[in-house]
Design an enzyme around this catalytic site. Structure first.
Site: not given
Length: 294
Positions: A173, A241
């Protein structure tokens, strides 16, 4: 044949559609989220409410989490009332939050010591992919247990790849977010260039989205930019984030990521300008703000 009971924690933009698709596939779904009202639609559709992480973990065969930040992952997995202590031996744990690869490894190690099967399985595809059940799902975990959770993942996604042991899904990811970060800058700059050149951006898209410039962001988010639709399919604050996690991991591996660092800086400025709860396509609005300031 009775399907496994799913315990699902997290009913945000992505999680609500993912849980709904599990219900459509015939899985009994138990829900827990901090704010019960956010689960109201799913409860009306037949999901069962649990009033704590512990009660949900005790009742489920497979526990899926998709929460906001690594600190939220720590909160629901660790501690006396967390998933790792309360899940029944033999249960499967699937964290679909984009989180820290190191944290995923820690969850995996502790799960194995308690006869639990843990997977990190972050997703890509935004609100559209979640709604349509076409998410890309990047999985880290033990290969021998992967077939047991594959039908569950197939209820939520189409491109599902086991990348390696615990932490591998999160590392994958990070690769995804690095590619998106620089790509989003290119999409925004392309659309603004088209406008300033006196072109119709929609017609420009017809020409470039199917050529070498084509990307998911160009096809799915550029049209939203043109319409000034900045509703979140994926929040700016969560993208910041993710980029922070990717930069941290890259630094640990001594990998230079200047494009990623620049993208994070731009999104942080957008967030400071009030865009933290908008979709990532709102970077387009921030570019216009910079242009007007000049």
């Amino acid at each position: 044949m009775t399907k496994e009971t799913i315990g699902f924690i997290g009913t945000g933009v992505m999680g609500t559609s993912m849980a709904r698709n599990l219900m459509k596939a015939g899985y009994p779904v138990h829900l827990y989220t901090r704010t019960k009202s956010r689960a109201a639609d799913l409860l009306n559709e037949g999901a069962e409410w649990k009033d704590s992480v512990a009660s949900l973990a005790q009742a489920a065969d497979i526990i899926i989490t998709i929460v906001g930040y690594p600190r939220d992952v720590e909160e629901v997995y660790f501690g006396e009332n967390g998933i790792l202590e309360q899940a029944r031996p033999g249960s499967y744990l699937i964290d679909m939050t984009t989180s820290s690869p190191q944290l995923a490894k820690e969850v995996g190690n502790q799960a194995a010591s308690k006869q639990l099967h843990a997977f990190d399985a972050p997703v890509s595809g935004g609100d559209i992919g979640a709604r349509n059940g076409t998410l890309s799902i990047m999985v880290g975990g033990e290969e021998s247990s992967f077939p047991a959770i594959l039908p569950v993942l197939e209820s939520m996604g189409k491109n599902i790849v086991l990348q390696g042991p615990a932490g591998s899904g999160q590392h994958t990811k990070m690769c995804n977010q690095i590619a998106i970060a620089a790509g989003m800058m290119g999409v925004v700059e392309s659309m603004i260039y088209a406008e300033q050149a006196g072109l119709d951006p929609k017609r420009v898209l017809q020409s470039i989205e199917h050529g070498a410039a084509g990307s998911w962001s160009l096809s799915n988010l550029a049209p939203r930019m043109i319409e000034e639709d900045f509703a979140p399919g994926f929040y700016v604050k969560h993208f910041i984030k993710d980029m922070g996690l990717a930069i941290e991991s890259a630094e640990q591996m001594d990998i230079p990521v200047p494009g990623l660092i620049l993208a994070k800086q731009l999104y942080e400025q957008l967030s400071k300008a009030g865009g933290e709860n908008e979709g990532t396509q709102a970077l387009y609005r921030y570019y216009h703000m910079m242009k007007n300031d000049n």
